[in-house]
Design a protein around this motif. Structure first.
Motif, PDB file in Angstrom:
ATOM      1  N   ALA A  92      23.537  -8.390 -13.278  1.00 59.32           N
ATOM      2  CA  ALA A  92      23.634  -7.929 -14.662  1.00 59.32           C
ATOM      3  C   ALA A  92      23.301  -9.007 -15.676  1.00 59.32           C
ATOM      4  O   ALA A  92      22.563  -8.765 -16.628  1.00 59.32           O
ATOM      5  CB  ALA A  92      25.033  -7.377 -14.927  1.00 59.32           C
ATOM      6  N   THR A  93      23.872 -10.196 -15.509  1.00 53.68           N
ATOM      7  CA  THR A  93      23.715 -11.214 -16.533  1.00 53.68           C
ATOM      8  C   THR A  93      22.251 -11.545 -16.761  1.00 53.68           C
ATOM      9  O   THR A  93      21.778 -11.589 -17.891  1.00 53.68           O
ATOM     10  CB  THR A  93      24.483 -12.483 -16.127  1.00 53.68           C
ATOM     11  OG1 THR A  93      25.872 -12.154 -16.020  1.00 53.68           O
ATOM     12  CG2 THR A  93      24.298 -13.577 -17.158  1.00 53.68           C
ATOM     13  N   ALA A 129      31.652  -3.591 -15.687  1.00 48.25           N
ATOM     14  CA  ALA A 129      32.294  -4.858 -16.040  1.00 48.25           C
ATOM     15  C   ALA A 129      31.304  -6.013 -16.177  1.00 48.25           C
ATOM     16  O   ALA A 129      31.294  -6.697 -17.215  1.00 48.25           O
ATOM     17  CB  ALA A 129      33.397  -5.192 -15.034  1.00 48.25           C
ATOM     18  N   PRO A 130      30.456  -6.301 -15.185  1.00 53.15           N
ATOM     19  CA  PRO A 130      29.518  -7.417 -15.368  1.00 53.15           C
ATOM     20  C   PRO A 130      28.484  -7.162 -16.444  1.00 53.15           C
ATOM     21  O   PRO A 130      28.015  -8.101 -17.096  1.00 53.15           O
ATOM     22  CB  PRO A 130      28.871  -7.567 -13.986  1.00 53.15           C
ATOM     23  CG  PRO A 130      29.061  -6.252 -13.323  1.00 53.15           C
ATOM     24  CD  PRO A 130      30.364  -5.726 -13.831  1.00 53.15           C
ATOM     25  N   ILE A 136      28.954  -9.114 -24.514  1.00 51.14           N
ATOM     26  CA  ILE A 136      29.955  -9.321 -25.557  1.00 51.14           C
ATOM     27  C   ILE A 136      30.191 -10.814 -25.804  1.00 51.14           C
ATOM     28  O   ILE A 136      29.971 -11.644 -24.922  1.00 51.14           O
ATOM     29  CB  ILE A 136      31.297  -8.638 -25.207  1.00 51.14           C
ATOM     30  CG1 ILE A 136      31.875  -9.208 -23.906  1.00 51.14           C
ATOM     31  CG2 ILE A 136      31.131  -7.134 -25.116  1.00 51.14           C
ATOM     32  CD1 ILE A 136      33.259  -8.658 -23.566  1.00 51.14           C
ATOM     33  N   ALA A 137      30.655 -11.118 -27.000  1.00 48.42           N
ATOM     34  CA  ALA A 137      30.995 -12.504 -27.328  1.00 48.42           C
ATOM     35  C   ALA A 137      32.147 -12.970 -26.458  1.00 48.42           C
ATOM     36  O   ALA A 137      33.109 -12.236 -26.226  1.00 48.42           O
ATOM     37  CB  ALA A 137      31.388 -12.602 -28.804  1.00 48.42           C
ATOM     38  N   GLY A 138      32.038 -14.188 -25.950  1.00 44.29           N
ATOM     39  CA  GLY A 138      33.075 -14.728 -25.079  1.00 44.29           C
ATOM     40  C   GLY A 138      32.941 -14.299 -23.642  1.00 44.29           C
ATOM     41  O   GLY A 138      33.791 -14.627 -22.813  1.00 44.29           O
ATOM     42  N   MET A 248      38.043 -11.406 -14.441  1.00 47.70           N
ATOM     43  CA  MET A 248      37.532 -11.656 -13.096  1.00 47.70           C
ATOM     44  C   MET A 248      36.042 -11.952 -13.123  1.00 47.70           C
ATOM     45  O   MET A 248      35.551 -12.800 -12.369  1.00 47.70           O
ATOM     46  CB  MET A 248      37.813 -10.451 -12.197  1.00 47.70           C
ATOM     47  CG  MET A 248      39.285 -10.260 -11.861  1.00 47.70           C
ATOM     48  SD  MET A 248      39.598  -8.740 -10.932  1.00 47.70           S
ATOM     49  CE  MET A 248      38.670  -9.065  -9.432  1.00 47.70           C
ATOM     50  N   GLU A 249      35.309 -11.284 -14.019  1.00 42.96           N
ATOM     51  CA  GLU A 249      33.877 -11.548 -14.138  1.00 42.96           C
ATOM     52  C   GLU A 249      33.625 -12.965 -14.632  1.00 42.96           C
ATOM     53  O   GLU A 249      32.682 -13.625 -14.199  1.00 42.96           O
ATOM     54  CB  GLU A 249      33.220 -10.533 -15.084  1.00 42.96           C
ATOM     55  CG  GLU A 249      33.119  -9.138 -14.522  1.00 42.96           C
ATOM     56  CD  GLU A 249      32.303  -9.100 -13.248  1.00 42.96           C
ATOM     57  OE1 GLU A 249      31.278  -9.805 -13.179  1.00 42.96           O
ATOM     58  OE2 GLU A 249      32.694  -8.377 -12.315  1.00 42.96           O
ATOM     59  N   ASN A 250      34.460 -13.428 -15.546  1.00 49.98           N
ATOM     60  CA  ASN A 250      34.292 -14.796 -16.055  1.00 49.98           C
ATOM     61  C   ASN A 250      34.563 -15.835 -14.979  1.00 49.98           C
ATOM     62  O   ASN A 250      34.023 -16.944 -15.007  1.00 49.98           O
ATOM     63  CB  ASN A 250      35.213 -15.031 -17.256  1.00 49.98           C
ATOM     64  CG  ASN A 250      34.693 -14.378 -18.516  1.00 49.98           C
ATOM     65  OD1 ASN A 250      33.494 -14.275 -18.709  1.00 49.98           O
ATOM     66  ND2 ASN A 250      35.596 -13.926 -19.378  1.00 49.98           N
TER      67      ASN A 250
END
Length: 374
Positions: A92-93, A129-130, A136-138, A248-250
């Motif tokens: 995703a990223t 989620a990912p 989103i910011a952060g 968890m994604e972070n």
């Protein structure tokens, strides 16, 4: 890259604040999600036909190596961009941000018409989620200039989830992705309510008390109100699991890796069947009925654009969700110009060998054409 889909040019605007000159203000994005067969493409066509939503750029993600959905979306003269990189939630990223950056650059160069919003349609298997974490910011950290550009010029304004009134609860029993799609949503659009008139929205609201629920078949329903009226996405008041999933994604590391675009977790995979010559309508129906009624086939979703011998100039559109086969529909012309049958099946532990053998009966080989299975 964008061919003849774009007809207008973007104007550069002067912004008085601080004397800075920039191309445009940050563009709001809406994420459209929902499990396989919940009606995302149907809604997308309604959105693109709505004059109130003119100037909407669309990113479509498809699962599998043979794209079908983009042929079923009637874009007209709207701004439109698609990505077909397999399962977008697995990368995703990099994938979402890369698509947005390319869209931004195309507009900066004047290769696209001006657009005022972006609609991202995910594959039905997507874990939101990912995806949301990268928008989103952060969320997911920026990696290079590309990601900084995307963060500056786009912002997530809302999440819409489609929910199938007939098969949705069965989906939730088997796939966590279905629960997560609902949990992240600001709005849940319930489809197929017209099949059973005894149902009401009240029986579904417990799925996410924080979201607003809408009946897709309500005469007063307006997708434009949900999209045009959105401001900025927030997880405030969302179910408590949402913050945990994002955390968890972070913590997770999404390293770049080779990903099979035909496979997803939990044994879910896509297989594609193609054929170059028109098919016999009776044999096609035999194939579709056998595949969809066999409870051991593992089928979750079937979709196809098909050339039939009775009228090859008007392709037939096939849809099935699990064991429910919908009536064939005919388009007035081929959207992509080529008259090639393409059928995509998505399922869990699909019986690919048996399906391929059945397809051989449907589509015999020819000296002028052939069949191909993936």
């Amino acid at each position: 890259m964008f061919g003849g889909l774009f007809k207008r040019r973007t104007a550069v605007r002067d912004v008085p604040e601080g004397g800075m000159r920039r191309l445009y203000d940050p563009v709001p994005m809406t994420l459209l999600t929902g499990f396989l067969g919940s009606g995302k493409t149907t809604l997308l066509n309604a959105i693109l036909a709505d004059p109130q939503l003119a100037g909407t750029a669309v990113i479509i993600n498809e699962f599998g190596t043979v794209p079908i959905d983009h042929d079923l979306v009637r874009t007209g003269s709207e701004s439109y961009f698609r990505t077909t990189t397999g399962c977008i939630c697995c990368t995703a990223t990099s994938d979402i941000r890369a698509s947005l950056y390319e869209l931004h650059e195309a507009r900066r160069r004047g290769e696209t018409p001006a657009f005022s919003r972006v609609l991202i349609e995910t594959t039905g298997l997507a874990d939101p989620a990912p995806i949301i974490n990268s928008l989103i910011a952060g969320g997911a950290p920026a990696i290079g200039l590309r990601d900084h550009v995307v963060a500056r010029h786009f912002h997530l304004s809302g999440v819409i989830a489609m929910f199938d009134a007939l098969d949705g609860k069965q989906t939730l029993d088997r796939f966590i992705e279905g629960w997560k799609q609902l949990a992240f949503a600001d709005h849940v659009i319930v489809t197929k309510m017209d099949v059973d008139g005894r149902r009401s929205l009240g029986e579904f609201r417990w799925l996410n008390p924080a979201a607003r629920f809408h009946d897709k078949h309500d005469p007063n329903f307006s997708a434009s109100d949900l999209i045009a009226g959105a401001s900025r996405y927030s997880i405030e008041h969302k179910p408590e699991d949402v913050a945990g999933w994002l955390a968890m994604e972070n913590l997770a590391t999404h390293a770049e890796h080779d990903h099979d675009p035909n496979r997803h977790g939990n044994g879910i995979e896509a297989m594609s069947l193609t054929h170059e010559i028109p098919l016999d309508p009776t044999k096609l129906m035999t194939f579709l009925e056998l595949v969809t009624t066999n409870i051991s086939s593992g089928l979750l979703r079937l979709k196809g654009i098909i050339a039939l011998a009775d009228d090859p100039s008007r392709p037939a559109i096939a849809h099935a969700v699990r064991h429910r086969l919908y009536p064939l529909q005919r388009l007035e012309s081929w959207p992509n110009g080529k008259r090639t049958t393409e059928i995509v099946l998505i399922g869990q532990d699909l019986r690919k060998k048996q399906i391929n053998e059945l397809f051989k009966y449907l589509a015999p080989s020819s000296a002028k054409g052939g069949r191909r299975a993936i």
